[in-house]
Scaffold this motif. Structure first.
Motif, PDB file in Angstrom:
ATOM      1  N   VAL A 192      61.300   2.964  88.068  1.00  0.00           N
ATOM      2  CA  VAL A 192      60.208   3.015  87.089  1.00  0.00           C
ATOM      3  C   VAL A 192      58.883   2.661  87.764  1.00  0.00           C
ATOM      4  N   PRO A 193      57.801   3.260  87.272  1.00  0.00           N
ATOM      5  CA  PRO A 193      57.729   4.237  86.169  1.00  0.00           C
ATOM      6  C   PRO A 193      57.954   5.665  86.668  1.00  0.00           C
ATOM      7  N   THR A 194      58.741   6.433  85.929  1.00  0.00           N
ATOM      8  CA  THR A 194      59.029   7.827  86.270  1.00  0.00           C
ATOM      9  C   THR A 194      58.621   8.736  85.113  1.00  0.00           C
ATOM     10  N   LEU A 195      58.004   9.843  85.448  1.00  0.00           N
ATOM     11  CA  LEU A 195      57.700  10.877  84.455  1.00  0.00           C
ATOM     12  C   LEU A 195      58.837  11.889  84.460  1.00  0.00           C
ATOM     13  N   ILE A 196      59.475  12.083  83.309  1.00  0.00           N
ATOM     14  CA  ILE A 196      60.559  13.052  83.191  1.00  0.00           C
ATOM     15  C   ILE A 196      60.023  14.318  82.540  1.00  0.00           C
ATOM     16  N   ALA A 197      59.950  15.388  83.322  1.00  0.00           N
ATOM     17  CA  ALA A 197      59.535  16.690  82.802  1.00  0.00           C
ATOM     18  C   ALA A 197      60.780  17.424  82.330  1.00  0.00           C
ATOM     19  N   CYS A 198      60.773  17.876  81.096  1.00  0.00           N
ATOM     20  CA  CYS A 198      61.945  18.546  80.526  1.00  0.00           C
ATOM     21  C   CYS A 198      61.691  20.047  80.393  1.00  0.00           C
ATOM     22  N   ALA A 207      63.406  17.460  75.586  1.00  0.00           N
ATOM     23  CA  ALA A 207      62.550  16.270  75.648  1.00  0.00           C
ATOM     24  C   ALA A 207      62.816  15.338  74.468  1.00  0.00           C
ATOM     25  N   ALA A 208      63.021  15.889  73.277  1.00  0.00           N
ATOM     26  CA  ALA A 208      63.283  15.062  72.103  1.00  0.00           C
ATOM     27  C   ALA A 208      64.584  14.291  72.261  1.00  0.00           C
ATOM     28  N   VAL A 222      59.336   4.846  81.376  1.00  0.00           N
ATOM     29  CA  VAL A 222      59.709   6.260  81.419  1.00  0.00           C
ATOM     30  C   VAL A 222      58.745   7.060  80.541  1.00  0.00           C
ATOM     31  N   GLY A 223      58.149   8.076  81.131  1.00  0.00           N
ATOM     32  CA  GLY A 223      57.348   9.014  80.365  1.00  0.00           C
ATOM     33  C   GLY A 223      58.141  10.288  80.153  1.00  0.00           C
ATOM     34  N   VAL A 224      57.999  10.918  78.997  1.00  0.00           N
ATOM     35  CA  VAL A 224      58.754  12.131  78.672  1.00  0.00           C
ATOM     36  C   VAL A 224      57.780  13.251  78.347  1.00  0.00           C
ATOM     37  N   LEU A 225      57.968  14.380  79.025  1.00  0.00           N
ATOM     38  CA  LEU A 225      57.087  15.544  78.864  1.00  0.00           C
ATOM     39  C   LEU A 225      57.903  16.774  78.512  1.00  0.00           C
ATOM     40  N   ALA A 275      55.329  10.666  69.282  1.00  0.00           N
ATOM     41  CA  ALA A 275      55.074  12.079  69.561  1.00  0.00           C
ATOM     42  C   ALA A 275      55.153  12.339  71.063  1.00  0.00           C
ATOM     43  N   ILE A 276      55.654  13.524  71.419  1.00  0.00           N
ATOM     44  CA  ILE A 276      55.937  13.862  72.817  1.00  0.00           C
ATOM     45  C   ILE A 276      54.818  14.708  73.411  1.00  0.00           C
ATOM     46  N   SER A 277      54.349  14.314  74.581  1.00  0.00           N
ATOM     47  CA  SER A 277      53.405  15.151  75.327  1.00  0.00           C
ATOM     48  C   SER A 277      54.094  16.466  75.669  1.00  0.00           C
TER      49      SER A 277
END
Length: 395
Positions: A184-190, A196-197, A214-217, A231-233
């Motif tokens: 962490v911190p990691t951005l998870i691109a879906c 992502a949800a 954790v960031g979720v995209l 809400a998701i970016s």
């Protein structure tokens, strides 16, 4: 009078992506009086690919949204008319595809990761879509330029979840193991907002702080992203442009003009930052802040200053004076700047004509684009595109 050409449309029209694509198709048909559209409604029985497609003998060409599943290509060919697809899963099968440009998705993701201070980035996709692996590879390539580490997980299938449903046990276990192994911190691109949800919900169940750990995209900016909590970016895709280009190229094919290439990549529009990657951001408080936010969203829609004032609910004159005093520039200058940046992106990443680019940034005629670039860049759009690509070649 020449007989009308019938363009068929076969897609799950209850989805947002299909409706946005249809909007682009209809925009092209509005420019061509001898074209008409026929909606061959998608049915679950079509997934069996038994018999012939519903458009056989009823259309001159068809636009579809279809995944790569056994039998689908042969079924499409039995329709005996040209077919194009507005997703990338059929790439390499002989069916021309119009789909999101993976390089633009990777670039937007990496820029967001760097700005958000994430140490590493990861990707979660699905083996059901051949596009998923290509998207992961494009992201990894972009991350390497920043020296950021990268990990990827390709799920066996796309999670069949709704907002209040639970995930498949195998998928849940796979994602949970992946999440707990990340630094962490990691951005998870879906691969999609749907994935992502699901990732966001499992991260919360594991008590991972969003977005500090954790960031979720997501991708698509669909209801899955907008209605999640938080809400998701998400990256907005230009589905309408994909529909427009698909209709244009299909029309040309029907007229005997061969496709120039097998695939057409459509650059993503923008990354919409929300709580899942940037935390809770205060809403615009002042009239000027609300005006800036409105202009940034609608500048390329051909917005007028009076429309901005009406959205903010103040008089135009009062807003203009307050805006100039607060920002040091006029609202018109901000609108021009937003349009210019979008035009530059399209000139750099596409081969679209100046007329199409002008339309996409809110101008009715390419001469308006020419005047803007001459004034702000001291060159024509064609000169800017040439200069940019020559610079790339030297690197």
């Amino acid at each position: 009078m020449a007989p009308k050409i019938t363009i068929g449309f076969h897609a799950p029209t209850w989805t947002e992506n299909a409706r946005w694509t249809m909007d682009g198709v209809l925009r092209y048909l509005a420019e061509e009086p001898y074209l008409q559209i026929r909606d061959f409604r998608f049915s679950t029985s079509d997934e069996n690919f038994a018999g012939n497609p519903p458009w056989l003998g009823k259309a001159d060409g068809v636009i579809v949204i279809a995944g790569l599943v056994p039998g689908v290509v042969e079924w499409l060919r039995r329709g005996e008319v040209p077919v194009v697809c507005t997703v990338g899963d059929l790439s390499g099968t002989g069916v021309p595809c119009f789909y999101p440009q993976n390089a633009s998705l990777g670039r937007l993701t990496v820029e967001h990761a760097v700005q958000g201070g994430f140490r590493e980035a990861a990707f979660i996709g699905t083996q059901e879509s051949p596009t998923s692996a290509l998207r992961a590879a494009a992201l990894e390539s972009q991350l390497q330029t920043q020296g950021m580490k990268f990990r990827s997980l390709q799920l066996l299938k796309t999670p069949d979840v709704n907002y209040d449903q639970q995930e498949d046990d195998e998928i849940r276990s796979s994602v949970e193991s992946f999440l707990t192994s990340l630094k962490v911190p990691t951005l998870i691109a879906c691969f999609s907002d749907r994935i992502a949800a699901m990732v966001l919900r499992l991260a919360q169940e594991l008590e991972l702080a969003i977005p500090t750990q954790v960031g979720v995209l997501g991708v698509g900016d669909t209801a899955f992203a907008r209605l999640s909590h938080p809400a998701i970016s998400s990256i907005r895709l230009n589905r309408e442009e994909a529909g427009y280009q698909a209709a244009l190229r299909l029309h040309q094919k029907i007229q005997g003009i061969d496709f120039e290439q097998a695939d057409y990549e459509i650059p993503a529009l923008e990354l919409v930052a929300r709580h899942s990657t940037v935390g809770a951001k205060p809403a615009p408080q002042t009239d000027v802040e609300r005006a800036i936010a409105y202009i940034e969203r609608h500048a390329c829609d051909g917005v007028q200053l009076q429309t901005v004032a009406e959205a903010v609910q103040v008089s135009l004159r009062s807003l203009e004076l307050d805006f100039k005093k607060t920002t040091g520039r006029t609202m018109g200058e901000l609108i021009q700047q937003v349009r210019l940046e979008r035009a530059k992106q399209l000139l750099e990443t596409t081969d679209l004509s100046t007329q199409r680019i002008a339309n996409m940034i809110g101008f009715s005629h390419y001469s308006c684009l020419n005047r803007m670039t001459a004034r702000l860049l001291k060159m024509t759009p064609a000169q800017y595109r040439k200069q940019y690509r020559e610079t790339l070649d030297k690197k």
